[in-house]
Design a protein around this motif. Structure first.
Motif, mmCIF file in Angstrom:
data_model
loop_
_atom_site.group_PDB
_atom_site.id
_atom_site.type_symbol
_atom_site.label_atom_id
_atom_site.label_comp_id
_atom_site.label_asym_id
_atom_site.label_seq_id
_atom_site.Cartn_x
_atom_site.Cartn_y
_atom_site.Cartn_z
ATOM 1 N N PHE B 206 25.745 -5.023 51.933
ATOM 2 C CA PHE B 206 24.385 -5.374 51.492
ATOM 3 C C PHE B 206 23.655 -4.108 51.064
ATOM 4 O O PHE B 206 22.902 -3.526 51.843
ATOM 5 C CB PHE B 206 23.610 -6.082 52.593
ATOM 6 N N PRO B 207 23.923 -3.712 49.872
ATOM 7 C CA PRO B 207 23.284 -2.470 49.434
ATOM 8 C C PRO B 207 21.776 -2.672 49.274
ATOM 9 O O PRO B 207 21.344 -3.758 48.879
ATOM 10 C CB PRO B 207 23.937 -2.188 48.079
ATOM 11 N N PRO B 208 20.995 -1.690 49.583
ATOM 12 C CA PRO B 208 19.546 -1.828 49.416
ATOM 13 C C PRO B 208 19.177 -1.879 47.940
ATOM 14 O O PRO B 208 19.921 -1.388 47.091
ATOM 15 C CB PRO B 208 18.992 -0.569 50.078
ATOM 16 N N VAL B 209 18.056 -2.483 47.698
ATOM 17 C CA VAL B 209 17.532 -2.518 46.331
ATOM 18 C C VAL B 209 16.482 -1.415 46.224
ATOM 19 O O VAL B 209 15.485 -1.438 46.932
ATOM 20 C CB VAL B 209 16.896 -3.879 46.022
ATOM 21 N N VAL B 210 16.736 -0.452 45.361
ATOM 22 C CA VAL B 210 15.821 0.691 45.249
ATOM 23 C C VAL B 210 14.917 0.501 44.034
ATOM 24 O O VAL B 210 15.393 0.274 42.929
ATOM 25 C CB VAL B 210 16.601 2.006 45.109
ATOM 26 N N VAL B 211 13.637 0.534 44.292
ATOM 27 C CA VAL B 211 12.671 0.427 43.198
ATOM 28 C C VAL B 211 11.944 1.766 43.090
ATOM 29 O O VAL B 211 11.336 2.228 44.045
ATOM 30 C CB VAL B 211 11.658 -0.688 43.453
ATOM 31 N N LEU B 240 14.632 -3.911 50.595
ATOM 32 C CA LEU B 240 13.965 -3.193 49.522
ATOM 33 C C LEU B 240 13.618 -1.775 49.978
ATOM 34 O O LEU B 240 13.190 -1.572 51.117
ATOM 35 C CB LEU B 240 12.686 -3.951 49.162
ATOM 36 N N VAL B 241 13.784 -0.829 49.107
ATOM 37 C CA VAL B 241 13.323 0.538 49.370
ATOM 38 C C VAL B 241 12.513 1.003 48.174
ATOM 39 O O VAL B 241 12.931 0.813 47.032
ATOM 40 C CB VAL B 241 14.510 1.513 49.571
ATOM 41 N N LEU B 242 11.365 1.576 48.453
ATOM 42 C CA LEU B 242 10.528 2.058 47.354
ATOM 43 C C LEU B 242 10.626 3.572 47.263
ATOM 44 O O LEU B 242 10.749 4.257 48.270
ATOM 45 C CB LEU B 242 9.064 1.674 47.578
#
Lengths: 574, 706
Positions: B206-211, B240-242
């Motif tokens: 589950f790779p993080p989603v980087v925004v 999510l990662v910002l």
């Protein structure tokens, strides 16, 4: 703004009182010297000038202004002279600027400039420029006046359009002036003060606010340089607020209309300019040749990933054209005439997609289109495009979004952009991000070429463009209407012209209009009138405005002169 | 307004177009091809070098970021089934990335960041820019578009079309994003676990989603707020990662976002290397090295540094300027063909043509050199090409050697000067470099004062500096500095010995002890005076002597090796010195040029009639100059009629000699037309604009500059 009536009358009285030029000149000649004393006085005056509170100083200033006018009047050229033939106004007239000194300076400068070349014509003047440079500016006026008059005067005789009175007056002192022209070298100051006194006696009660304003105008240029420097800083600030504090505008009221000079239309202007020889053609050619020698360097730098922007005075259109014809013949290139009034970024992008990439289809937004272009250029490395933009800073392209898109476009490695800018504030279009996208190399290419193409689309101030268009459209539209409709329109036009002196004229109210139309048997019900008005409105012949009281006012959105012309024409037709 | 021109013949131009340009332009001079090749290879080397530097500098930052990102959702990985236990946590892990004000350089950093992320952590990286996201809807659209595109790239097999379609149709909302994420992770996982592990074992299940918000400052509060609040609701479903790209200071987060929102973020701060350090490294690696034969002259370097410090803080622009220097140098200097590595020099020198030899003879530095020679050699140098070539080879070798020595000694000197109080010779090595290039540094006051200060250094500082110098000099491969190193080492051992001997120095203390004895006032005074005398005339301690010696030695080294480059013979071949050209191209002043042209047309048009002393202009000047000059005298509004009159006064006066009575009316019309043209030109240039305030008036737009 016009100076209060008092001054006018005052000046008129001066004119009566003030005696022929001979007298004045004699007066001047008799006096010689005491420059030093005056200089000192001048200095102190200029130092204190900012202290507006000191009443007497501003008085002095006012006097100086008056004194100038005094001389002008004395020498027989005065705005108050009923100038019948406006087409040929003497330079001296320019002095009738009814503004503080600041604006007088334009004319002053004009005559100053007019003077300089006369060195060779009248050799005995040759000393003057140097000498006068040392004398305080205000004193110079007088010199200038006399000189300019002298030459004006000569001209007048050829032209013979000057008022008779003036000519007569000037004819006499001419030889006198010629012979006396040497006096100017030792331009005396004494007499000025005397003059001032005289003037102040006559006019001491006529200080107007406009004159006291003058107190804050910049000090004479030629007082001690140091002083000037010190003052300049304060001065700039003061000047700025001076210029922006009052909503009143201190310029003369004259309009081109009064000049009776026929307005030129685009075509005649073009023809006239064609006939006028271009000054310094040889030098300009040299200059351009210098720039042309850089062409291949530009090419090299374009290929190395830079984009090129040209700046400097003069049209760079021919230069770019030459670049295009000499180096770009074998490659695909796009020429964008930025000065064209209807150019948009979209049309630029369209011509790239449609003509360069041969893509048929539309895009939702310029950004999509840009993306498409980017993709295509990245895919096909053999694609290359040279983009030449004349006037990248034009009205239509200077917007933030357009610049952003163009910058992105130019950052593509196989798109080579070469552009020109002219506006003084053009570099403000670009922030750091855009600049880095554009990757500019700046080249100064001052060509001194006239901006022929670039200004031809512009709605120029003096070119009778809107006027003639409006007039022709008026006549065209009205010719297609019924006789009654034309009558209705004429009625409205006449009414508007009657009220033209009233600046707050809101327009003719519908009810009044209806009444008048009925009386003239033009309509029989307000419905027919309304139908007619709708038709006018559709052709943009009239504009309706609702006043504060809810009444509808009708107005013809055309300037008075056009309207007069129109009525004259109509009357001829009828 | 747009016209496309296509070449009639469809022939493709040579691929080697750039070289062709280079050649065609400088056809008059020699060796263009070779020069171009040298130029290109040099530039490519430098480009690679700068990229390498950039990567190295960013490495630390990126490593930190990556470890943060991988840490941020580790729970998510482990307890995938127990998401619910994380329900109470709503904090979104956020990295605040402070990048500095040089916005234009950020792109590079972000690009390398995304590369690293794709490589090691997650395929799902989205970049958002403020100008694309005026509202939350656009933001979501952009985000989903980018994420789903990554998806295609990852498994761009069969379902490309369906994704493409769905992308347009899909309603951009958080739930749809989540369902997309679920489908992606589900799909890839169970089908072929083994294959998955092989192909992309670097990604987790589950790779993080980087925004990444590229320019945090320009986003509106509302958009950010909405996005953060919405996504915090779904954080347990979507890892999510910002990443906030910040140009100013981390304070901006709190200024932009209300507390209620910023409390939803779990912020960790990352600081990128400051652009000044970056520049120092670049200068260090590109200029202060003998790796590249091409050198910048002092003026040019100052121009580039000034542009950096006072205009943009952009390292990219600095490198761009450097590139321009290289191109200009190789383009304009025919002898630049010799600006190459030492190994090639011999071959190139002996293939020089006669014209090139003449070019060498014409160099000012070479002429100076010739003048110093004996008459026999002079004649040989000026007439015999072969002799000249031999001599040139020697001189160029000298020059290369000079560079190597120069850099080493410069660094040694910098070790000393950079630790002095108030930094009389500058803190950065680039300042020292400029000072040394500009003139003989030992003649400057700053150098004098820094020597004074160096003579007051304490021992431990001195010893460490000497050690550093030894290290620097040891690093050089040549034999030149063997003696120097020995000497310095000797100094070091002497200092060591001093320490041992320092115990013996307690003699003077005894005299002080005497003071503590009981005495009368007279004796006390006497002893004090004696003591004072003895101190005044006291010989320098051994340490002080040694210190003087060291400083003098350094001084000698400086005088020997840090000679300014323009004193060296043939320096023109290596050094690019046309600072004005560079400034003109990079830091142009369009307004000044315009002002100059309007006020002083003689500057451009070399016509005697235009020459004018003082500030004024002649009345024969071009129309636009006259009109401009006249308008300067006006206030805010300008009456066109008066303007026209003033103009015609001037013009008529200028034309008087030939203004016959013949057709005054026509002349007048022409003047009118010229006036119109000049005024509309001024309008185009932005000096005036039409005004509705009063009929036939224009408004002035500029002030000052008279």
């Amino acid at each position: 703004m016009s100076r209060p009536e008092g001054t006018r009358s005052g000046r008129r009285s001066l004119q009566v009182k003030f005696v022929p030029d001979e007298d004045v000149l004699k007066h001047i000649v008799d006096d010689a010297g005491a420059k030093v004393r005056k200089d000192k006085a001048q200095l102190s005056a200029s130092v204190k000038r900012f202290v507006k509170k000191l009443e007497h100083i501003s008085d002095k200033e006012a006097q100086e202004i008056l004194e100038e006018e005094n001389y002008v009047a004395a020498l027989g050229i005065c705005a108050q002279d009923p100038v019948g033939n406006g087409s040929n106004i003497s330079g001296g007239e320019v002095y009738s600027f009814q503004t503080p000194k600041r604006s007088n300076k334009m004319a002053e400068l004009a005559s100053e400039l007019a003077l300089t070349p006369e060195k060779n014509v009248t050799p005995d003047h040759s000393k003057c420029p140097e000498k006068t440079a040392k004398t305080p500016q205000s004193k110079m006026h007088l010199l200038m006046h006399i000189f300019s008059l002298l030459f004006q005067n000569k001209k007048k005789e050829f032209v013979s359009t000057t008022p008779y009175r003036l000519r007569k007056r000037l004819a006499a002192p001419d030889p006198y002036l010629e012979s006396e022209s040497e006096y100017s070298a030792s331009c005396s100051e004494e007499e000025d003060e005397e003059e001032q006194k005289e003037v102040s006696i006559v006019l001491s009660d006529q200080k107007t606010p406009a004159k006291t304003k003058a107190a804050s105008t910049p000090p004479p240029r030629n007082s001690l340089a140091k002083k000037i420097k010190e003052q300049k800083m304060d001065n700039l600030v003061e000047e700025y607020f001076e210029a922006h504090s009052s909503s009143k505008v201190l310029t003369s009221d004259r309009t081109l209309q009064k000049l009776r000079k026929r307005r030129l239309n685009q075509q005649t202007l073009h023809d006239l300019l064609k006939n006028a020889p271009l000054a310094y053609a040889a030098e300009i050619r040299d200059l351009n040749q210098q720039h042309e020698s850089l062409f291949s360097k530009w090419m090299l730098q374009l290929h190395l990933g830079f984009n090129i922007v040209l700046y400097g005075l003069g049209s760079k259109r021919d230069l770019l054209e030459k670049f295009r014809t000499s180096l770009l013949q074998d490659s695909v290139h796009l020429v964008v005439n930025g000065y064209f009034p209807s150019i948009t970024v979209r049309s630029i992008l369209n011509s790239i997609t449609e003509e360069v990439l041969d893509h048929i289809g539309t895009f939702r937004s310029p950004l999509d289109q840009l993306e498409f272009i980017t993709k295509r250029f990245k895919e096909d490395s053999s694609l290359e495009l040279y983009v030449l933009i004349h006037n990248l800073d034009s009205q239509m392209l200077r917007g933030e979004r357009s610049q952003q898109i163009l910058a992105k476009l130019s950052s593509l490695p196989s798109i080579y952009l070469i552009a020109s800018i002219d506006h003084i504030n053009a570099p403000l279009m670009w922030d750091q991000a855009k600049l880095s996208l554009y990757n500019w190399l700046w080249y100064e290419t001052t060509t001194f070429n006239p901006y022929v193409e670039e200004t031809s689309y512009e709605n120029s101030l003096l070119v009778q463009q809107s006027g003639s268009l409006a007039l022709s459209s008026l006549t065209h539209v009205l010719h297609s209407l019924t006789l009654n409709a034309r009558g209705i329109f004429r009625l409205l036009a006449r009414h508007q012209l009657e009220k033209k002196d009233n600046p707050s004229y809101p327009g003719l109210s519908f009810q009044d209009f209806y009444q008048q139309c009925r009386e003239a048997f033009l309509v029989n019900s307000d419905l027919t009138l309304r139908a007619q008005l709708t038709e006018f409105r559709d052709h943009k012949l009239i504009r309706a405005k609702r006043g504060a009281d809810g009444v509808e006012y009708l107005l013809i959105p055309v300037d008075d002169s056009t309207l007069t012309d129109f009525l004259e024409k109509e009357d001829e037709d009828v | 307004g747009c016209f496309v021109f296509k070449p009639s013949s469809k022939k493709r131009r040579l691929s080697d177009k750039t070289g062709h340009d280079f050649r065609s332009t400088s056809s008059d001079s020699e060796d263009t091809e070779l020069r171009f090749v040298t130029c290109q290879s040099l530039w490519n080397q430098i480009k690679l070098e700068t990229q390498q530097i950039q990567e190295d500098l960013n490495k630390q930052l990126l490593d930190n970021l990556v470890s943060f990102l991988s840490r941020s959702h580790s729970d998510f990985q482990e307890k995938t089934t127990k998401w619910t236990c994380r329900m109470k946590f709503r904090e979104i892990p956020t990295a605040a990335l402070v990048l500095g004000v040089n916005v234009t350089d950020h792109d590079l950093t972000f690009r390398s960041l995304s590369d690293v992320l794709q490589e090691s952590i997650t395929p799902y990286v989205a970049f958002l820019e403020a100008k694309d996201c005026p509202g939350i809807k656009n933001l979501m659209q952009k985000l989903m578009g980018q994420l789903m595109n990554c998806d295609i790239e990852v498994d761009s097999l069969e379902d490309e079309d369906c994704v493409q379609v769905s992308q347009n149709r899909i309603r951009c909302s958080m739930p749809s994003l989540i369902s997309w994420y679920e489908s992606v992770t589900q799909k890839t996982d169970p089908e072929t676990p083994s294959k998955k592990r092989n192909s992309s074992s670097r990604h987790w299940q589950f790779p993080p989603v980087v925004v990444i918000f590229k320019d945090m400052e320009s986003f509106t509060t509302k958009v950010l707020k909405d996005f953060i609040v919405i996504s915090s609701q779904h954080i347990h479903e979507l890892p999510l990662v910002l990443v906030f790209g910040i140009a100013t200071s981390p304070m901006i987060i709190h200024r932009l976002l209300p507390h209620s929102v910023s409390s939803l973020l779990c912020i960790e701060l990352f600081q990128s290397l400051s652009c000044k350090d970056h520049l120092s490294t670049i200068i260090d690696k590109l200029l202060l090295t003998s790796q590249f034969p091409f050198k910048l002259g002092v003026k040019v370097l100052q121009v580039l540094i000034n542009i950096f410090l006072y205009h943009d803080f952009s390292v990219q622009n600095f490198v761009k300027g450097f590139q321009l220097c290289i191109v200009e140098h190789f383009y304009s200097q025919p002898l630049s063909v010799l600006c190459c590595h030492l190994v090639d020099i011999k071959k190139r020198i002996y293939s020089l043509s006669h014209d090139q030899c003449e070019n060498i003879r014409r160099l000012p530095s070479f002429r100076r050199y010739v003048e110093k020679q004996e008459s026999g050699t002079q004649v040989a140098l000026l007439t015999n090409d072969n002799f000249l070539k031999e001599e040139t080879e020697n001189l160029l070798e000298d020059l290369h050697a000079y560079h190597e020595n120069y850099v080493l000694i410069l660094r040694c000197l910098h070790v000393f000067t950079s630790s002095l109080p108030k930094y009389p010779l500058g803190k950065q090595i680039r300042e020292l470099h400029c000072a040394c290039l500009e003139n003989q540094v030992w003649e400057t006051e700053e150098y004098e004062s820094s020597l004074q200060l160096a003579r007051m250094l304490n021992k431990s500082d001195l010893v460490t500096m000497l050690q550093q110098c030894v290290e620097i000099l040891m690093s050089s491969p040549g034999k030149e500095f063997d003696k120097t190193v020995e000497k310095l080492k000797e100094f070091l051992t002497q200092f060591q010995n001093l320490e041992e001997a320092s115990q013996e120095q307690d003699v003077s203390v005894s005299s002080q002890k005497e003071l503590q004895k009981k005495t009368d006032l007279y004796h006390l005074q006497k002893t004090l005076l004696e003591l004072k005398e003895s101190r005044k005339s006291k010989k320098l301690t051994k340490f002080e002597m040694l210190r003087f010696e060291v400083v003098d030695y350094i001084d000698r080294l400086v005088r020997k090796y840090l000679v300014p480059a323009d004193n060296r013979t043939l320096y023109e071949i290596m050094y690019f010195n046309a600072a004005t050209v560079l400034r003109g191209h990079l830091n142009a002043a369009p307004r000044t040029a315009l002002h100059m042209a309007l006020n002083n047309p003689h500057w451009y048009l070399k016509n005697q009639a235009l020459k004018c002393d003082g500030g004024g202009i002649s009345n024969k000047a071009p129309d636009i100059c006259i009109v401009y000059k006249l308008h300067l005298e006006c206030g805010r509004l300008i009456n066109l009629v008066d303007w026209l009159e003033a103009f015609s006064t001037v013009v008529m006066a200028a034309e008087e000699p030939n203004a016959d009575a013949a057709s005054s009316d026509q002349v007048d019309d022409i003047i009118h037309a010229r006036f119109i043209r000049a005024v509309s030109e001024l309008e185009l240039l932005g000096f005036i604009k039409p005004s509705k305030q009063k009929t036939d008036h224009v408004a002035r737009l500029t002030w000052g500059g008279c």
